[in-house]
Design a protein around this motif. Structure first.
Motif: not given
Length: 300
Positions: A81-89, A265-266
């Protein structure tokens, strides 16, 4: 399996007695003590929360509590589990599916398998969750930055047959790339020896017998840029990216080659202009000729 993420397991060893505790508890008095030593980079509050949710279980599936005693010589199961895992859009497209394989058109920026800061946001986890099938496994890989066709097995019984296709070079693959216009004569056959570089996730060319080969052709020119067709004869990590940089035409927006760029980053505004365009092989199970093509196009 939760949200497409399969459980990971850890062996609980018997390694001496914990002071002021029963010898059978091993070196750690509680499961929490073990977890804190085994995973020192994860804060205690995170483990307390996961244990409180029942997300860490024993080999019978029974959830551990915060104060559960250590149980040596058993398995502990947990979910990455990754806290605040980025959502790839960006969304993948299913090109083909039968009882043996799933062929996917992967977008840029989506890793094929869980790695680093991405677990749920990997193509493998998405497919497992989408089809509710834990046996899905990639037959080959693409870099996170690369888009295009990638094949997954969905049947353990015949997975080895498909893996052998790639091991025995019985798969024809074509890539497209956008890079600076070159003055070389094409088609051009580039062969070199590639090994691990620095930092660990980069590759480098070195002296010695060649272990990689790529056939490169320039198929279209537009100003200072050109569209290249790349046919890898071998399949080393980052091979196409290293070879293109080596001949003086690094792929547009490559964050690794020839110079390592700062992590954005994102920021998804400049995808690597490399696409796994086509893949073709004789299906070892159905004996049919399979040919798949990406629906995506590069920025040119």
């Amino acid at each position: 399996m939760r949200y497409g993420v399969s459980a990971s397991r850890t062996w609980l060893p018997k390694c001496g007695s914990f002071k002021n505790a029963n010898e059978n508890h091993g070196h750690w008095e509680t499961i929490l003590d073990f977890l804190l030593e085994r995973f020192p980079y994860i804060p205690e509050t995170v483990f307390q929360e996961r244990l409180g949710r029942g997300d860490i279980v024993d080999q019978t599936g029974k959830p551990y509590a915060v104060n559960s005693l250590y149980q040596p010589e058993t398995f502990l199961f947990y979910y990455r589990e990754i806290p605040d895992e980025p959502v790839i859009p960006f969304q993948e497209t299913i090109l083909f599916r039968d009882e043996h394989i799933i062929v996917v058109d992967k977008p840029h920026f989506l890793p094929v398998v869980p790695s680093g800061r991405f677990v749920r946001e990997s193509l493998l986890s998405r497919l497992k969750h989408r089809f509710q099938l834990e046996d899905i496994s990639p037959i080959h890989r693409l870099d996170r930055e690369t888009a295009g066709v990638v094949i997954f097995s969905c049947n353990k019984a015949d997975r080895g047959a498909y893996q052998s296709l790639f091991q025995n070079k019985q798969v024809s693959k074509t890539y497209e790339a956008i890079a600076v216009r070159s003055t070389l004569e094409f088609p051009f056959n580039h062969r070199s020896r590639i090994s691990k570089g620095e930092p660990f996730f980069r590759m480098q060319e070195e002296d010695g017998e060649a272990n990689t080969e790529t056939i490169i052709d320039m198929v279209e020119v537009k100003g200072d840029l050109a569209r290249y067709q790349l046919n890898p004869v071998t399949g080393k990590q980052h091979q196409l990216r290293v070879h293109m940089a080596s001949i003086g035409t690094p792929i547009l927006n490559d964050p690794f080659y020839p110079v390592l760029q700062t992590d954005k980053g994102e920021d998804y505004s400049e995808p690597l202009q490399l696409l796994a365009k086509t893949i073709e092989f004789l299906d070892p199970v159905t004996k049919k000729l399979r040919s798949f093509e990406s629906q995506q196009t590069l920025i040119f």
